[in-house]
Scaffold this motif. Structure first.
Motif, PDB file in Angstrom:
ATOM      1  N   LEU A  25       5.013  -0.525  11.856  1.00 24.62           N
ATOM      2  CA  LEU A  25       3.666   0.049  11.858  1.00 24.62           C
ATOM      3  C   LEU A  25       3.043   0.007  10.467  1.00 24.62           C
ATOM      4  O   LEU A  25       1.848  -0.253  10.319  1.00 24.62           O
ATOM      5  CB  LEU A  25       3.722   1.498  12.357  1.00 24.62           C
ATOM      6  N   SER A  26       3.862   0.248   9.452  1.00 24.04           N
ATOM      7  CA  SER A  26       3.347   0.291   8.076  1.00 24.04           C
ATOM      8  C   SER A  26       2.882  -1.077   7.609  1.00 24.04           C
ATOM      9  O   SER A  26       1.790  -1.214   7.045  1.00 24.04           O
ATOM     10  CB  SER A  26       4.426   0.837   7.132  1.00 24.04           C
ATOM     11  N   ILE A  27       3.699  -2.105   7.818  1.00 25.00           N
ATOM     12  CA  ILE A  27       3.298  -3.436   7.373  1.00 25.00           C
ATOM     13  C   ILE A  27       2.127  -3.953   8.205  1.00 25.00           C
ATOM     14  O   ILE A  27       1.276  -4.697   7.699  1.00 25.00           O
ATOM     15  CB  ILE A  27       4.492  -4.417   7.396  1.00 25.00           C
ATOM     16  N   SER A  28       2.030  -3.521   9.468  1.00 26.29           N
ATOM     17  CA  SER A  28       0.874  -3.894  10.286  1.00 26.29           C
ATOM     18  C   SER A  28      -0.402  -3.299   9.703  1.00 26.29           C
ATOM     19  O   SER A  28      -1.443  -3.959   9.641  1.00 26.29           O
ATOM     20  CB  SER A  28       1.065  -3.406  11.725  1.00 26.29           C
ATOM     21  N   GLY A  29      -0.322  -2.039   9.261  1.00 25.76           N
ATOM     22  CA  GLY A  29      -1.479  -1.414   8.638  1.00 25.76           C
ATOM     23  C   GLY A  29      -1.894  -2.133   7.359  1.00 25.76           C
ATOM     24  O   GLY A  29      -3.088  -2.347   7.106  1.00 25.76           O
ATOM     25  N   ALA A  30      -0.901  -2.522   6.557  1.00 28.86           N
ATOM     26  CA  ALA A  30      -1.195  -3.241   5.311  1.00 28.86           C
ATOM     27  C   ALA A  30      -1.886  -4.569   5.601  1.00 28.86           C
ATOM     28  O   ALA A  30      -2.824  -4.970   4.893  1.00 28.86           O
ATOM     29  CB  ALA A  30       0.098  -3.471   4.529  1.00 28.86           C
ATOM     30  N   PRO A  41       0.533   2.118   3.389  1.00 33.42           N
ATOM     31  CA  PRO A  41      -0.001   1.078   2.491  1.00 33.42           C
ATOM     32  C   PRO A  41      -0.770   1.645   1.310  1.00 33.42           C
ATOM     33  O   PRO A  41      -0.716   1.097   0.200  1.00 33.42           O
ATOM     34  CB  PRO A  41      -0.907   0.252   3.413  1.00 33.42           C
ATOM     35  N   HIS A  42      -1.489   2.762   1.524  1.00 37.69           N
ATOM     36  CA  HIS A  42      -2.219   3.385   0.421  1.00 37.69           C
ATOM     37  C   HIS A  42      -1.261   3.941  -0.625  1.00 37.69           C
ATOM     38  O   HIS A  42      -1.498   3.811  -1.833  1.00 37.69           O
ATOM     39  CB  HIS A  42      -3.131   4.496   0.952  1.00 37.69           C
ATOM     40  N   ILE A  43      -0.189   4.560  -0.165  1.00 37.33           N
ATOM     41  CA  ILE A  43       0.815   5.070  -1.095  1.00 37.33           C
ATOM     42  C   ILE A  43       1.408   3.924  -1.910  1.00 37.33           C
ATOM     43  O   ILE A  43       1.605   4.039  -3.130  1.00 37.33           O
ATOM     44  CB  ILE A  43       1.924   5.823  -0.329  1.00 37.33           C
ATOM     45  N   CYS A  44       1.679   2.814  -1.238  1.00 39.24           N
ATOM     46  CA  CYS A  44       2.249   1.647  -1.936  1.00 39.24           C
ATOM     47  C   CYS A  44       1.290   1.105  -2.983  1.00 39.24           C
ATOM     48  O   CYS A  44       1.711   0.724  -4.087  1.00 39.24           O
ATOM     49  CB  CYS A  44       2.607   0.561  -0.928  1.00 39.24           C
ATOM     50  N   ARG A  45       0.000   1.055  -2.663  1.00 37.19           N
ATOM     51  CA  ARG A  45      -0.968   0.557  -3.640  1.00 37.19           C
ATOM     52  C   ARG A  45      -1.112   1.517  -4.824  1.00 37.19           C
ATOM     53  O   ARG A  45      -1.336   1.096  -5.948  1.00 37.19           O
ATOM     54  CB  ARG A  45      -2.322   0.336  -2.968  1.00 37.19           C
ATOM     55  N   ILE A  78       9.040   1.852   2.769  1.00 32.96           N
ATOM     56  CA  ILE A  78       8.574   3.237   2.681  1.00 32.96           C
ATOM     57  C   ILE A  78       8.172   3.759   4.056  1.00 32.96           C
ATOM     58  O   ILE A  78       8.408   4.930   4.385  1.00 32.96           O
ATOM     59  CB  ILE A  78       7.408   3.352   1.677  1.00 32.96           C
ATOM     60  N   GLY A  79       7.580   2.895   4.882  1.00 34.66           N
ATOM     61  CA  GLY A  79       7.256   3.305   6.251  1.00 34.66           C
ATOM     62  C   GLY A  79       8.503   3.650   7.050  1.00 34.66           C
ATOM     63  O   GLY A  79       8.522   4.610   7.815  1.00 34.66           O
ATOM     64  N   ALA A  80       9.556   2.858   6.873  1.00 33.04           N
ATOM     65  CA  ALA A  80      10.828   3.132   7.551  1.00 33.04           C
ATOM     66  C   ALA A  80      11.404   4.462   7.085  1.00 33.04           C
ATOM     67  O   ALA A  80      11.885   5.266   7.899  1.00 33.04           O
ATOM     68  CB  ALA A  80      11.806   1.997   7.281  1.00 33.04           C
ATOM     69  N   ILE A  81      11.356   4.703   5.782  1.00 31.85           N
ATOM     70  CA  ILE A  81      11.866   5.972   5.235  1.00 31.85           C
ATOM     71  C   ILE A  81      11.034   7.146   5.754  1.00 31.85           C
ATOM     72  O   ILE A  81      11.580   8.177   6.179  1.00 31.85           O
ATOM     73  CB  ILE A  81      11.840   5.937   3.694  1.00 31.85           C
ATOM     74  N   TYR A  82       9.717   6.985   5.739  1.00 35.35           N
ATOM     75  CA  TYR A  82       8.811   8.060   6.158  1.00 35.35           C
ATOM     76  C   TYR A  82       9.030   8.458   7.620  1.00 35.35           C
ATOM     77  O   TYR A  82       9.174   9.651   7.939  1.00 35.35           O
ATOM     78  CB  TYR A  82       7.368   7.611   5.936  1.00 35.35           C
ATOM     79  N   LEU A  83       9.068   7.469   8.508  1.00 32.54           N
ATOM     80  CA  LEU A  83       9.210   7.805   9.928  1.00 32.54           C
ATOM     81  C   LEU A  83      10.611   8.333  10.227  1.00 32.54           C
ATOM     82  O   LEU A  83      10.781   9.187  11.105  1.00 32.54           O
ATOM     83  CB  LEU A  83       8.908   6.591  10.801  1.00 32.54           C
TER      84      LEU A  83
END
Length: 329
Positions: free
Chosen positions: A75-80, A265-269, A286-291
């Motif tokens: 989901l995170s990389i899709s958002g990015a 993605p915003h956190i990563c940027r 980070i998305g994997a860690i977060y979820l």
């Protein structure tokens, strides 16, 4: 120039190595925490020999955590990707209604009585349909307009959400647990489905990361990117198809989990800058860690009662979304 490239590559390797280490730590800790706590020594002993915790670890905890890792990362990389493609910092599968379209296809497959593969196909079609509609209605005078795009996604998502509620009326009593699943929940995912989730997520993620430099060119504007030799339409079409397959696959096992693709993605940027070569891979980790953390909280905080993980991500993500929306305005 060569030294600068080497420095950037070293930075890339270091960031991903650290994030991978954090993910491994999160993986282990989340397995230890739950309705039944598992001591660290017993965890390592149970990996190689039978104990009272072996079945809990292999049958329940490890599959659950793997689902959280690949769903959160996907989901995170899709958002990015959507934020880069559409040049809109608020774009992500949930806000744009893509998750709702995939869920609509999933629920429709339940009513028809399809198998898991059929559910995957219907989810993919639903996600792709919403992407096409958002792209169509998000244009103004032939050009994509960020606010128009965002509002179109919200409205189309609301339309498909209403369609989902109508479909729910056709479900029999044995399938009414789908209401719980629609909030975003990993407890109903069957471990056998990991053989589909892991390869699809892995392949799409590797493809997106391998082509991340192309999205950097796209951020300069379509005309500039075209002058630099990028086939913009081909990149967009392939991206839409690949991400639709990924979202359809993830939604078919997790339901609608919102805001993950927006926040991460915003956190990563904020942490690493705007280079998509770093943002894409960091978003996955980070998305994997977060979820994983969110799902651990969801199944542990009020144990034995379990909160849908989608509720946790919404409680965290909604205030951040409002902040980003006001900041953008």
């Amino acid at each position: 120039m060569d030294a600068n490239k080497q420095l950037n590559f070293s930075k890339y390797i270091l960031i991903n190595f650290i994030l991978l280490g954090l993910l491994i730590i999160t993986f282990i800790v989340s397995i230890l925490i739950g309705q039944t706590s598992i001591p660290l020594n017993d965890f390592f002993n149970s990996l190689f020999s039978n104990s009272i915790y072996t079945q809990i670890i292999y049958e329940i905890r490890i599959p659950r955590v793997l689902f959280a890792i690949f769903v959160g990362g996907g989901l995170s990389i899709s958002g990015a990707v959507f934020q880069s493609l559409l040049l809109n910092p608020l774009a992500e599968p949930y806000i744009l209604g893509i998750s709702s379209g995939a869920t609509f296809g999933t629920v429709l497959s339940f009513i028809i009585g399809l198998t898991f593969i059929g559910t995957q196909i219907f989810s993919f079609i639903g996600a792709l349909l919403v992407i096409a509609l958002v792209y169509l209605f998000g244009k103004r005078f032939g050009e994509l307009e960020p606010n128009q795009l965002l509002l179109s996604g919200v409205m189309i998502g609301a339309f498909f959400s209403a369609g989902i509620l109508l479909l729910m009326l056709l479900l029999n009593d044995s399938l009414r647990m789908a209401i719980y699943w629609l909030i975003g929940n990993l407890s109903l995912a069957k471990k056998e489905n990991l053989i589909f989730i892991i390869p699809v997520t892995f392949i799409v993620t590797i493809f997106l990361i391998a082509n991340s430099y192309k999205y950097n060119l796209l951020s300069l504007g379509e005309e500039t990117a075209h002058q630099l030799g990028l086939n913009v339409n081909k990149l967009k079409n392939i991206s839409y198809i690949f991400v639709s397959i990924l979202i359809g696959t993830l939604v078919s096992v997790s339901g609608i989990i919102g805001f993950v693709g927006l926040i991460i993605p915003h956190i990563c940027r904020m942490l690493f800058g705007t280079d998509n070569r770093i943002v894409f891979s960091a978003s996955f980790f980070i998305g994997a860690i977060y979820l994983t953390i969110a799902d651990t909280i969801a199944r542990s905080i009020f144990a034995p009662i379990e909160i849908p993980v989608g509720a946790i991500t919404a409680l965290i993500g909604a205030p951040i979304f409002i902040y980003l929306l006001r900041k953008k305005s």
